[in-house]
Structure formats: C-alpha cells, structure tokens
Design a protein around this motif. Structure first.
Motif: not given
Length: 288
Positions: A95-99, A112, A115, A142-143, A158, A160
């Motif tokens: 995952a990205h570090d921040q959402g 956060r 994943t 994909r996010p 966020p 997936w």
C-alpha cells in the motif's frame, strides 16, 4: 448478532383461518412500544452523525462485485464469494504510506491504508463452509478510491480493486484499517417487546410519504388467515424509522405458517430528501 433479510415469501404464524370472522385490533400499544424504540434509534443515529468518528454501517471486510459472472464459472464463483473463499494466487502489491478519507462534508482524514494482501485476508475472516466450492484466485490488485456508507453520508476512501484468474469480474475491498472507523452495531429489540414486520423496501412517494413493503400475512383481514396493517413514521433531521402494526385480523383456527410481502404508504412530516430510512430494532439502513 446476524440479521437475516426476509425473502418475498416468508414463514410466519398468522392468527385466524376458516370458521372465523374479521375483527379490529387496537394498534396503539404495539405502535407506542415501537415508537419509543424508534426515538432511541434516531437519537443514536444523530449522535453518531454529529460526532468526530467515522461511523460505518457495516464492517469493512466485505468484497463488492463489479460486473457479472460468466456462464462457465458463475455457479461456483457466486457461491465462493458468498462463502468468503478468496485467496491470492501470488504476491500482491504493498500500500501507499498515506491515504485520505474524504468525508461527505468535504473534510478529510489521513489514514494509512492496508496492503492488498491484508485487505484480502480481512475479507477471508468471514469464510463459511462451502464443500463443493473452488476458491476465487486473485491474480492482481490496484489501489483505487471507493465509497463507504457512513452515518454521516457516503465518504470516499482508499480501496483495492482485485482481478481474478478466470473471470473479467473485479472485486473491490476497502483498504481502510478497522481501527480508523467505528462500526455501528445493530440496536437490538428491547426485552419484552414483540417482533415487528421487517421492511423489505422503502422509497419516497408523493404526500410527502414513504411507500414501503414488508413481511406480513399473505391476504387481507377479510379473508381467512389474513391481516391488515397500519403504519407511521418517526422522523429526525437525518433519518426516518417506519412503524407497522396489525389493526385488523381474521379470527379463527390456527393458520398454515406461510406469508408474503405486503405494502403501505406512510405519511411523512417533510419530504424524505437525503435522509436515511432505518430498520426498526436493528437501527441500520434498509438496503432495498
């Protein structure tokens, strides 16, 4: 506590059958008891909507299907998804570090994200037995940003999007950690209160009013095993709860345990607008 949605044909015990006659029933006591519960449900909803927490109306672990199953895999995949039989076919992305959670009023909350593997594992926690089912195999993720239903309205958060090995159907699962939100629990029926009809559908109608359908006796009260119903609405600025009680029934012998879907139009003080219709006793939104 698990709440079961009643299908268009339901099982119930109705009073009255052949050899009897219709009689009036005072719905006042039943409606009074329901009204007290409805008032408490609305107060809880309004408190949750006005608070600082992001309060969701169902747990985050579910997977939403996008697209229709192909004929070759539909029978298996539909049952497997309902049973939570979903597994990764290989390594999934981090995952990205921040959402960001974007609230209905435009405010934002940092989060956060999980994943892809963690989101999929959370979905599998609700796994149920399904002996003949083959698990759905996830080949990629994909996010994306997807909506969440909350007490304060629909928010964007966020998520997936998962792809599958042998289908063009995609599955969407939230990437929001459980600790970032509060789940509104089912309210529950107060001890000593009789059960009330389960609402199947509710939609805005002229009046202003709500057109509702619910589980009840399969025929009216002027026929053996029948009943008639009366309804009313308890309202707040954010939500509505519909009350339903018997006001006429056919007296007689005990009837077969079979029923169906009935309908009523219930008047409102003001148009429904953006307000949410809540189920009595669960205190959660009606899904139909």
């Amino acid at each position: 506590m698990r709440w079961l949605r009643i299908a268009p044909v339901v099982v119930l015990l109705a009073a009255g059958c052949s050899g009897g006659a219709p009689r009036d029933v005072d719905p006042g006591p039943a409606l009074a008891a329901q009204r007290t519960t409805a008032t408490n449900i609305l107060a809880r909803w309004d408190r949750a909507a006005a608070g600082d927490d992001v309060v969701v109306v169902q747990p985050l672990g579910g997977l939403r299907q996008v697209g229709d199953w192909e004929a070759a895999v539909g029978d298996n995949h539909k049952a497997a998804l309902l049973a939570g039989l979903v597994e990764a076919a290989g390594r999934l992305p981090a995952a990205h570090d921040q959402g960001t959670i974007r609230l209905a009023d435009g405010r934002t909350r940092p989060v956060r994200p999980l994943t892809a593997a963690a989101a999929l594992d959370r979905a599998a926690r609700s796994r149920q037995p399904c002996a003949p089912c083959r698990p759905l195999r996830v080949t990629g993720a994909r996010p994306i940003t997807a909506d969440l239903d909350t007490v304060g309205g629909r928010v964007m958060a966020p998520a997936w999007e998962f792809t599958l090995a042998d289908s063009a159907v995609r599955l969407v699962g939230s990437a929001v950690p459980d600790g970032a939100v509060t789940v509104l629990p089912a309210f529950g029926r107060p001890e000593g209160h009789d059960a009330a009809p389960w609402l199947e559908h509710a939609r805005a109608a002229d009046g202003p009013a709500l057109a509702v359908s619910f589980a009840g006796a399969i025929v009216p009260a002027d026929e053996p095993c029948g009943s008639d119903y009366v309804g009313e609405a308890v309202e707040s600025a954010r939500a509505v709860v519909v009350l339903i009680a018997v006001n006429r029934t056919y007296d007689g012998k005990r009837c077969p345990m079979i029923g169906g879907v009935r309908s009523l139009t219930v008047r409102l003080r003001a148009p429904l607008g953006e307000r949410t219709v809540l189920q009595l006793y669960t205190g959660l939104p009606i899904t139909g």
